[in-house]
Design a protein around this motif. Structure first.
Motif, short mmCIF file in Angstrom:
data_model
loop_
_atom_site.label_atom_id
_atom_site.label_comp_id
_atom_site.label_asym_id
_atom_site.label_seq_id
_atom_site.Cartn_x
_atom_site.Cartn_y
_atom_site.Cartn_z
N TYR A 190 7.55 -11.10 -26.16
CA TYR A 190 8.05 -10.09 -25.24
C TYR A 190 7.50 -8.72 -25.62
CZ TYR A 190 11.50 -10.23 -29.07
OH TYR A 190 12.11 -10.28 -30.30
N THR A 191 7.50 -7.82 -24.63
CA THR A 191 7.00 -6.46 -24.88
C THR A 191 8.09 -5.53 -25.35
OG1 THR A 191 7.31 -6.02 -22.53
CG2 THR A 191 5.06 -6.53 -23.27
N TYR A 208 15.22 -9.06 -22.43
CA TYR A 208 13.91 -9.26 -23.04
C TYR A 208 12.90 -9.36 -21.90
CZ TYR A 208 16.37 -10.52 -27.39
OH TYR A 208 17.16 -10.50 -28.51
N GLU A 209 11.77 -8.63 -22.03
CA GLU A 209 10.76 -8.59 -20.97
C GLU A 209 9.52 -9.35 -21.39
OE1 GLU A 209 9.55 -4.83 -18.82
OE2 GLU A 209 11.66 -4.40 -19.28
N PHE A 210 9.11 -10.30 -20.53
CA PHE A 210 7.92 -11.10 -20.78
C PHE A 210 6.94 -10.88 -19.63
CE2 PHE A 210 11.51 -13.16 -22.79
CZ PHE A 210 11.02 -13.65 -23.99
#
Length: 384
Positions: free
Chosen positions: A276-277, A297-299
């Motif tokens: 994730y970023t 959470y960002e993917f």
């Protein structure tokens, strides 16, 4: 018969719907394929009563008083200055890079003046700054570029910074003082009761009819309307005649923890590790007090809803083909990030929508009852 059909209930479509309904007394049908208004700024309360942003963090900031004043008609505000930390070399340091970032990472005690010299000693001369890599190495050198930018950018875009336009990293400044705010804008606030409440207030008008879970193709020929405002992907409107415009998408993992706080700031970036970023903790943004906390959470992904136009020269050339079609299409206005294939902050989209309304007002007269005098024969407007 509606005076306007507006496709997309995000900022661009909703701002225009309200202006057309309230200022011109015209009937507006606003549709969206999702099951809610607000576009990517949509927020909601989860099963624990925590206010979260469904599509990742949206932080409002602007230097334009007119835009802030316009949105203030529909919401109260909560003052909020956004701060971001990056997990680099096993420690959390401020991003954008500032004096504390460098002193912490390298165990130094530099002053602001000394930091300028420190950057200058490491900066690499670049004859012509064209790419995202050029922007960073010319300012702070290759080592900080590798630590903070290269890995994050490759995750975010699926491309090396050397393949991306300079605009990607140019948006993140480098500072020589201790200012750890992510943005430097004059107006930095969050809607006090959330973005969705703001949109609902904006669209609460008897001339506006909202239909969600509605596809444009399903109603375009069945619901009469005089004019169209399209805020979706411009290539989709023209049935991908020249091929699909490339976008980067995101996947979100929403998590609730049985503890009051998880991290010291709203957003922590992960440029070196993890798939994730970034991780967002919403209570920092909303000010909500709760025994639990909600994270996202960002993917980044190559598949999914279109979020970010990919800034490469060949993509702009493809867009220009669609732009020429748009300009030759009468009675259709193309507005917003997807319709103009550009990355915009929220305030910029509001400004674009307000400017489009002014052009509509100047080009299409209305009678006292708000009805259109005649159908304009001028070509479509592509917002800029």
């Amino acid at each position: 018969m509606y005076d306007w059909l507006i496709v997309g209930a995000g900022f661009a479509g909703s701002v225009l719907a309200e202006r057309l309904a309230s200022e011109r007394n015209e009937r507006v049908l606003l549709i969206d394929r999702r099951n809610h208004v607000g576009g990517n700024a949509f927020d909601r309360y989860d099963e624990n009563g925590l206010l979260i942003h469904q599509y990742g963090p949206h932080i409002f900031h602007t230097n334009a008083k007119g835009i802030f004043d316009h949105l203030s008609k529909f919401t109260e505000w909560r003052p909020y200055e956004h701060r971001v930390l990056a997990a680099v070399d096993g420690t959390l340091v401020p991003i954008p890079i500032n004096l504390d970032t460098v002193n912490t990472l390298y165990n130094l005690d530099l002053t602001s003046e000394q930091l300028q010299e420190w950057f200058a000693e490491r900066a690499e001369p670049v004859e012509e700054i064209r790419t995202s890599e050029d922007v960073v190495v010319a300012a702070v050198g290759r080592e900080l570029y590798e630590k903070f930018f290269r890995g994050y950018t490759r995750k975010q875009w699926g491309l090396d910074p050397s393949e991306l336009d300079k605009s990607v990293t140019a948006r993140v400044p480098t500072r020589t003082n201790r200012d750890d705010r992510y943005f430097g804008d004059e107006f930095q606030f969050m809607p006090k009761h959330g973005y969705t409440r703001m949109f609902e207030s904006m669209l609460n008008h008897p001339n506006i009819h909202v239909m969600t879970q509605t596809e444009y193709d399903d109603i375009r020929d069945t619901i009469p309307h005089r004019r169209l405002i399209f805020t979706g992907p411009i290539d989709e409107y023209f049935d991908f005649r020249f091929g699909k415009l490339p976008y980067r998408s995101l996947r979100f993992k929403h998590v609730t923890l049985d503890q009051p706080q998880f991290q010291p700031v709203a957003v922590v970036n992960y440029p070196q590790t993890e798939e994730y970023t970034r991780i967002t903790e919403y209570k920092h943004l909303t000010g909500q007090e709760h025994a639990k906390t909600a994270l996202t959470y960002e993917f980044p992904s190559a598949e999914g809803d279109p979020y970010y136009p990919i800034p490469k020269a060949e993509n702009q050339e493809l867009f220009k083909k669609y732009e020429r079609l748009a300009l030759a299409t009468p009675n259709v206005w193309f507005v917003g990030r997807l319709a103009t294939y550009r990355y915009y902050n929220m305030d910029q989209i509001v400004g674009q929508a307000l400017a489009t309304f002014r052009r509509i007002n100047e080009s299409i007269p209305v009678r006292g009852d708000g009805r259109v005098v005649k159908v304009a024969s001028s070509p479509a407007a592509l917002a800029s």
